[in-house]
Design an enzyme around this catalytic site. Structure first.
Site, PDB file in Angstrom:
ATOM      1  N   HIS A  24     -17.454  62.939 -15.371  1.00 29.46           N
ATOM      2  CA  HIS A  24     -16.350  62.039 -15.716  1.00 29.46           C
ATOM      3  C   HIS A  24     -16.567  60.628 -15.189  1.00 29.46           C
ATOM      4  O   HIS A  24     -15.740  60.103 -14.452  1.00 29.46           O
ATOM      5  CB  HIS A  24     -15.035  62.600 -15.152  1.00 29.46           C
ATOM      6  CG  HIS A  24     -14.769  64.015 -15.548  1.00 29.46           C
ATOM      7  ND1 HIS A  24     -14.033  64.875 -14.787  1.00 29.46           N
ATOM      8  CD2 HIS A  24     -15.159  64.723 -16.644  1.00 29.46           C
ATOM      9  CE1 HIS A  24     -13.967  66.062 -15.388  1.00 29.46           C
ATOM     10  NE2 HIS A  24     -14.645  65.990 -16.515  1.00 29.46           N
TER      11      HIS A  24
HETATM   12  C1  LIG Z   1     -20.394  68.509 -19.985  1.00 31.58           C
HETATM   13  C2  LIG Z   1     -19.123  67.751 -19.997  1.00 31.58           C
HETATM   14  C3  LIG Z   1     -17.914  68.427 -20.030  1.00 31.58           C
HETATM   15  C4  LIG Z   1     -16.714  67.719 -20.054  1.00 31.58           C
HETATM   16  N1  LIG Z   1     -15.560  68.402 -20.110  1.00 31.58           N
HETATM   17  C5  LIG Z   1     -14.374  67.744 -20.183  1.00 31.58           C
HETATM   18  C6  LIG Z   1     -13.160  68.437 -20.300  1.00 31.58           C
HETATM   19  O1  LIG Z   1     -13.141  69.651 -20.363  1.00 31.58           O
HETATM   20  N2  LIG Z   1     -12.008  67.739 -20.354  1.00 31.58           N
HETATM   21  C7  LIG Z   1     -12.011  66.364 -20.294  1.00 31.58           C
HETATM   22  O2  LIG Z   1     -10.936  65.796 -20.327  1.00 31.58           O
HETATM   23  N3  LIG Z   1     -13.143  65.679 -20.196  1.00 31.58           N
HETATM   24  C8  LIG Z   1     -14.336  66.339 -20.153  1.00 31.58           C
HETATM   25  N4  LIG Z   1     -15.501  65.642 -20.081  1.00 31.58           N
HETATM   26  C9  LIG Z   1     -15.443  64.183 -20.078  1.00 31.58           C
HETATM   27  C10 LIG Z   1     -15.055  63.567 -21.418  1.00 31.58           C
HETATM   28  O3  LIG Z   1     -15.624  64.243 -22.494  1.00 31.58           O
HETATM   29  C11 LIG Z   1     -15.507  62.115 -21.404  1.00 31.58           C
HETATM   30  O4  LIG Z   1     -14.939  61.501 -20.291  1.00 31.58           O
HETATM   31  C12 LIG Z   1     -15.077  61.332 -22.639  1.00 31.58           C
HETATM   32  O5  LIG Z   1     -15.584  61.903 -23.815  1.00 31.58           O
HETATM   33  C13 LIG Z   1     -15.569  59.905 -22.500  1.00 31.58           C
HETATM   34  O6  LIG Z   1     -15.141  59.175 -23.611  1.00 31.58           O
HETATM   35  P1  LIG Z   1     -15.754  57.751 -23.932  1.00 31.58           P
HETATM   36  O7  LIG Z   1     -15.060  57.263 -25.135  1.00 31.58           O
HETATM   37  O8  LIG Z   1     -15.721  56.936 -22.722  1.00 31.58           O
HETATM   38  O9  LIG Z   1     -17.299  57.979 -24.222  1.00 31.58           O
HETATM   39  P2  LIG Z   1     -18.089  59.084 -25.009  1.00 31.58           P
HETATM   40  O10 LIG Z   1     -17.188  60.161 -25.486  1.00 31.58           O
HETATM   41  O11 LIG Z   1     -19.201  59.479 -24.134  1.00 31.58           O
HETATM   42  O12 LIG Z   1     -18.628  58.307 -26.289  1.00 31.58           O
HETATM   43  C14 LIG Z   1     -19.528  57.247 -26.210  1.00 31.58           C
HETATM   44  C15 LIG Z   1     -20.337  57.205 -27.483  1.00 31.58           C
HETATM   45  O13 LIG Z   1     -20.945  55.936 -27.579  1.00 31.58           O
HETATM   46  C16 LIG Z   1     -22.244  56.088 -28.063  1.00 31.58           C
HETATM   47  N5  LIG Z   1     -23.026  54.928 -27.644  1.00 31.58           N
HETATM   48  C17 LIG Z   1     -23.418  54.598 -26.400  1.00 31.58           C
HETATM   49  N6  LIG Z   1     -24.114  53.449 -26.408  1.00 31.58           N
HETATM   50  C18 LIG Z   1     -24.159  53.046 -27.694  1.00 31.58           C
HETATM   51  C19 LIG Z   1     -24.731  51.912 -28.342  1.00 31.58           C
HETATM   52  N7  LIG Z   1     -25.378  50.969 -27.658  1.00 31.58           N
HETATM   53  N8  LIG Z   1     -24.601  51.812 -29.684  1.00 31.58           N
HETATM   54  C20 LIG Z   1     -23.924  52.765 -30.400  1.00 31.58           C
HETATM   55  N9  LIG Z   1     -23.365  53.842 -29.815  1.00 31.58           N
HETATM   56  C21 LIG Z   1     -23.477  53.976 -28.482  1.00 31.58           C
HETATM   57  C22 LIG Z   1     -22.712  57.376 -27.465  1.00 31.58           C
HETATM   58  O14 LIG Z   1     -23.786  57.916 -28.207  1.00 31.58           O
HETATM   59  C23 LIG Z   1     -21.456  58.213 -27.517  1.00 31.58           C
HETATM   60  O15 LIG Z   1     -21.396  58.958 -28.696  1.00 31.58           O
HETATM   61  C24 LIG Z   1     -16.717  66.312 -20.030  1.00 31.58           C
HETATM   62  C25 LIG Z   1     -17.925  65.634 -19.985  1.00 31.58           C
HETATM   63  C26 LIG Z   1     -19.132  66.335 -19.975  1.00 31.58           C
HETATM   64  C27 LIG Z   1     -20.404  65.584 -19.918  1.00 31.58           C
END
Ligand SMILES: Cc1cc2nc3c(=O)[nH]c(=O)nc-3n(C[C@H](O)[C@H](O)[C@H](O)COP(=O)(O)OP(=O)(O)OC[C@H]3O[C@@H](n4cnc5c(N)ncnc54)[C@H](O)[C@@H]3O)c2cc1C
Ligand code: SF4
Lengths: 616, 471
Positions: free
Chosen positions: A556
């Protein structure tokens, strides 16, 4: 990495025969291809070190030694300074490679042949039930996308935050293009491909992203249409009121006012169909956690999850083979596409285009999309990097204040089979210590893919693995002091001493739950004292571990472009706008003002909803 | 001073659904204000010839497009925005109207390659991608002809009468405005004549309507509306007609309610381009405003109720707006600074909601002693200015070229009319207008390491101003 050098090392570390070692080594080399260069180099160095140690001790290479002598070499390597860490890293990768070759990669018939008497040892139950069909998405690969286009809004990243923003802007009538580095995954692939293959393609760096420090922290991040929600465990915690008050009062974020934020959380919960996990498919791992907590008189319950129809196939971390778990690729993104949004896949944004202090669009490869508003949602690690590459890294706090919510795990050995990989991957929450920032969750997973690494090398490890079906595993996360920093290539994380204390406290607490549930012994995950049979032994084991001895993983990360009213402390203002430029919004985990103290997806999505709705 | 040059680019275009690309050739004549140089940021008007060959296998196949009358604009900012953008509209052989949009993206590490490659997308009217073009400027063959073609010249500017002529050509969702604001100096009375042509977005028949506001000193303002009547293209010297309300370059006349006017114009000065000339000529922006007659005088009679006001060389102006409708929020100021000098301000926030949080873009034109400031494109100048649009007091501050500008406008509530009306898309808007506003304009220059006031003007009840918003 040379496959031959690895073969002997695999045999030595995993205690398997040469034929198996050959298969494992071949796979490990393939997996390592997806790893970041320093990690791959580290593994190579580890393999060379083990071989060199063999020469030093015996005058011949590892390959020529008997199993006994190979183990002795491993023991000698762990005694070297840094040797234990090296060997640990090797073990983790080899276990991942072995998880496949062991069972999953074989045709079903062969699996049955190999394990005729123990059908419960299959890592994943064959899933005869049909999957929910994938909803339609408008995805276009970068290769098919025109080099020059324009849009009203470009969203970078299709994860938790990006998907919600894309939907809001598309529904407001904007022409939205979502640019996603990863590719689209279908449920069919999740049913067809072996878990380890999915693992390396679903995660950035093949899942081997590390935050450097003492100890290093494994920091996996999803990459694909849906971002990390493709691979997360589906646990849905609402942001605790105390955290919201802190965001509102100490960080000056008005939308975090609990009365207002609760309504946003309600909306996100409805979008994801969040409900308490029914107990029928919970699995033994969760049941034991509940039983242990009950005996201790601790608060515990099945988790609230976004997985209606979950069959407990325990593969959340490598893509749900039933589409039961509601990642954003199944709701917010299809809704965005229905409102006209388009997702460009396989498109890593190199930089934001900026003209005269205003966002003008994005560039990926030779492609440019012009848009007056760019919404950045690339995740807590990639967002600050992208902004810096774009010349927008002027704020001194950008990329700093990384909180990771570090996690430790322990296992309990039971007399009866537990088969923890049959059931819900993350099933039960134990909140007894949550007021102290420690959240315990029963978390299992396919062997080799869980963050709990069994102790020992060679035949000791082999014995552990053979008895893996009798292990129950728990994990605990600690709301941490933001001690990390994202650099252009590396992530550094300094574990605060108080957080190390609470991680030790968490190890003891989890051990007590397992003992209370009837475990014969607890596998502490601590190198010096790997086993504990009583609460006293547990406490002693935890006390013996220096911070650097803890095996940490973190799921996270957040806070690297935190939101706040104080322009000096927060790179992003309370409306989600990046300071110092017009037309850039940040809506992902990086905008979280502090660690939310719970699994963060609902918090991220609610914040993204607030920011994009106010701007749309 | 204007610069004209020719550019020829060749390459191919791959049309959606076709396996092979077709040969494409672009011959452009561009004309831009000022000189061509790398630090420039300007928009040129282009006309040219777009040629796309018939199907590849059959040499005798008819051309897919061969339009010698393509038009558009060229945004040239090789260093400032690192981009040279081409936007051209042309017609195919089968009569479809298409739009080419592409840009050279200049990278300083690869100047030659990036300055000579033009990737572009061809879109139809609805914005759907029709094809993707890859064009190249052949350095060896084309550089010399292009360099030789560069000409600078000074050409006769369009006259006020040209600029007043209606521009509507049958497109739905358009709003065209002719408005005059005048101050009668002896009585202090302000007058606002607002004439609109509305072509609704749903394709309904266009209509003409408008209103007149009188702002007497010491009494509440009076508003009267005229129309709507069906739009009829005017003839003769007239440029606008709604029943008996007419506008021509020399005369404004008509009546609304118990208000009537008949005024003859004299003088006016050179047209003032609040929005750049290219934005007025090619509707690439949501709307544009210019002042064909910025410093005119009006002579004649105005009657309202029992009152008769005789105007004798009363200072005023006639301005034009053309676009899709009104912005989400906007402000306007016309300040007659005397002796032919004027200050014109239009600050607008786009109506597109996801942009509404961006700060307003203030377009400022200050004519002092016959010179218009800022020197370059007013749209680019806007990036260095900011507007805070509140009532009764609004401001524009920032840089005007090398100078520092501050404009304060006060619109006292009792002198302001709130006029409610609808955009072509049906959304309601309210504008708060007065011809008896106060304004203070201060321009500072840096001399001897210090900012010192260079010029300042105070208008006490003679400024013309408006703040509008979707309420
Ligand atoms: C194994 C695991 C289990 C988890 N379990 C839970 C859970 O049970 N409950 C919960 O609440 N949270 C959980 N989390 C955490 C939660 O999923 C994340 O905190 C959340 O998805 C983050 O959202 P975000 O929008 O910040 O980024 P992300 O969902 O990580 O999305 C970012 C996206 O941006 C893309 N990206 C990055 N750089 C670029 C670029 N330069 N150009 C284009 N695209 C790019 C990436 O490929 C990715 O697809 C878990 C995380 C992991 C790793
Ligand atoms: S445990 Fe996870 S992977 Fe398995 S069905 Fe449930 S949600 Fe899907």
């Amino acid at each position: 990495m040379s496959e031959r050098a690895l073969r002997a090392v695999a045999a030595a570390v995993l205690g398997v025969d040469d034929a198996r070692a050959r298969v494992v080594a071949a796979r490990a080399v393939r997996l390592a291809g997806a790893f970041p260069r320093p990690v791959a180099a580290g593994l190579r160095a580890a393999a060379v070190t083990v071989n060199a140690a063999a020469y030093a001790r015996t005058g011949t290479g590892l390959a020529a030694l008997t199993p006994d002598r190979r183990e002795a070499v491993c023991a000698a390597v762990t005694a070297l300074p840094g040797g234990a860490q090296l060997l640990d890293a090797l073990k983790t990768v080899l276990l991942l490679a072995a998880s496949d070759t062991a069972v999953a990669a074989m045709p079903r018939q062969a699996r049955a042949d190999r394990l005729p008497a123990r059908p419960d040892r299959l890592p994943a139950r064959p899933d005869p039930l049909p999957a929910r069909p994938d909803p339609p998405l408008t995805c276009i690969t970068a290769a098919e996308w025109p080099a020059r286009t324009s849009a009203d809004v470009v969203v970078v990243g299709s994860g938790a935050g990006g998907a919600v923003a894309a939907r809001e802007f598309a529904r407001a009538g904007a022409r939205v293009v979502v640019v996603e580095e990863g590719r689209r995954f279908t449920v069919d692939e999740f049913r067809r491909l072996p878990p380890a293959d999915r693992f390396v393609s679903l995660y950035r760096d093949g899942g081997a992203t590390l935050a450097l420090g003492r100890p290093p922290v494994l920091l996996p991040q999803g990459r694909g249409v849906g971002g990390t929600t493709l691979v997360n465990s589906g646990t849905c915690y609402r942001t605790p009121t105390r955290v919201l008050r802190r965001w509102r009062d100490a960080y000056g974020v008005p939308v975090a006012d609990p009365a207002h934020f609760d309504r946003l959380l309600d909306e996100v919960e409805a979008l994801l169909a969040v409900a308490p996990q029914p107990t029928d498919v919970l699995g033994r791992n969760g049941a034991l956690a509940l039983a242990g907590a009950r005996r201790l008189g601790w608060r515990a319950a099945p988790l609230r999850r976004n997985a209606p129809g979950c069959a407990g196939s325990c593969q959340c971390a490598v893509g749900c083979p039933r589409n039961a778990k509601n990642g954003v690729h199944l709701n917010a993104l299809p809704q965005a596409c229905a409102a006209g949004a388009v997702i460009v896949t396989g498109a890593r944004v190199r930089r934001l285009l900026v003209t005269g202090g205003r966002a003008a669009g994005v560039r990926f490869g030779e492609h440019e999309i012009l848009a007056p508003l760019v919404v950045v949602a690339a995740g807590a690690v990639e967002t600050p990097r992208l902004l810096r590459r774009s010349g927008l890294g002027g704020h001194p706090q950008l990329g700093r204040n990384l909180a990771v919510h570090p996690a430790v795990s322990v296992a309990g050995r039971f007399a009866e089979p537990v088969v923890s990989w049959s059931g819900v991957l993350q099933s039960v929450g134990i909140e007894e210590l949550h007021d102290d920032g420690v959240l315990i969750e029963a978390t299992a997973g396919p062997p080799g893919l869980v963050s709990f690494v069994p102790p020992g090398y060679g035949r000791t490890l082999r014995a552990q693995l053979d008895g893996a079906d009798r292990l129950a595993t728990l994990g605990a996360m600690v709301a941490d002091v933001p001690g990390g920093r994202v650099g252009a290539r590396t992530v550094r994380y300094r574990l605060a001493p108080t957080d190390a204390d609470r991680l030790r406290e968490a190890i003891v607490a989890m051990g007590r739950v397992l003992l209370a549930a009837g475990a014969d012994e607890v596998l502490t995950g601590i190198e010096a004292r790997p086993y504990a049979r009583t609460a006293d032994e547990l406490a002693a084991a935890a006390a013996s571990a220096a911070p650097a001895d803890l095996h940490l993983a973190a799921f996270h990360p957040g806070g690297t472009a935190r939101m706040g009213a104080d322009p000096a402390r927060a790179p992003v203002d309370p409306a989600g706008r990046l300071r110092g430029v017009h037309g850039v919004l940040v809506v992902d985990a990086s905008a979280l003002p502090t660690c939310p103290e719970v699994n963060p997806q609902l918090s991220i999505m609610a914040l993204a909803l607030a920011v994009s709705r106010a701007a749309a | 001073m204007r610069t004209a040059f020719r550019e020829v680019m060749t390459g191919d275009v791959r049309l959606a659904g076709e396996p092979a690309a077709r040969a494409m050739r672009l011959e452009l004549r561009a004309e831009l204000p000022g000189l061509l140089h790398p630090w420039m940021a300007a928009t040129a008007e282009v006309t040219g010839h777009v040629h796309v060959a018939g199907s590849g296998d059959d040499p005798a196949a008819p051309d897919w497009a061969d339009d010698p009358a393509a038009t558009g604009i060229l945004e040239i900012a090789p260093l400032r925005a690192r981009r040279i953008r081409y936007r051209l509209s042309f017609t195919t052989a089968d009569g479809r109207r298409l739009h080419l949009d592409g840009w050279k993206s200049i990278r300083l590490g690869r100047p030659v390659r990036t300055m000579t490659r033009l990737p572009a997308t061809v879109l139809d009217d609805s914005g759907r991608v029709v094809g993707e073009a890859r064009l190249r400027f052949a350095l060896t063959r084309q550089l010399l002809p292009m360099a030789v073609s560069v000409r600078t010249r000074t050409d006769p500017p369009p006259t006020a009468a040209d600029l007043l002529r209606p521009r509507w050509r049958g497109r739905p969702g358009r709003l065209e405005v002719w408005y005059a604001t005048i101050t009668e100096p002896r009585t202090g009375t302000g007058l606002w004549l607002h004439h609109e042509l509305v072509a609704p977005g749903d394709g309904a028949a266009p209509y003409a309507h408008g209103w007149t506001g009188v702002f007497p000193a010491g009494a509440a303002p009076v508003l009267a509306r005229f129309g709507p009547v069906p739009w009829r293209a005017p003839d003769g010297p007239e440029v606008y007609r709604a029943g008996e309300v007419t506008v021509s370059a020399d005369r404004l006349r008509g009546s609304a309610g118990d208000l009537s006017w008949d005024l003859r114009r004299c003088g006016g000065g050179a047209p003032l381009y609040t929005f750049p000339r290219w934005a007025w000529r090619h509707d690439v922006l949501p709307a544009a405003q210019i002042v064909p007659l910025p410093a005119a005088t009006f002579t004649g009679t105005l009657r309202y109720g029992q009152t008769v006001v005789e105007l004798a060389r009363a200072p005023g102006n006639i301005a034009r707006i053309d676009g899709h409708g009104n912005a989400a929020r906007w402000a306007w100021l016309h300040a007659d600074l005397g002796g032919g000098d004027v200050c014109e301000v239009v600050a607008a926030v786009a109506a597109r909601p996801w942009l509404s949080r961006l700060p307003a873009l203030p377009m400022v034109r200050l004519r002092v002693g016959g010179v218009d400031l800022p020197g370059g494109d007013p749209l680019l100048g806007a990036a260095r200015l900011r507007a805070d649009l509140d009532l009764p007091h609004w401001t524009v501050t920032g840089r005007l070229g090398g100078a520092r500008l501050r404009i304060d406008v006060i619109q006292p509530a009792d002198r302001t009319l709130a006029v409610e009306y609808v955009n072509p898309d049906g959304s309601p808007v309210v504008c708060h207008n007065t011809e008896r506003a106060h304004a203070r304009i201060v321009v500072e220059r840096r001399t001897g390491g210090q900012w010192r006031t260079w010029r300042s003007w105070t208008l006490d009840g003679t400024a013309h101003a408006e703040v509008g918003r979707r309420e």
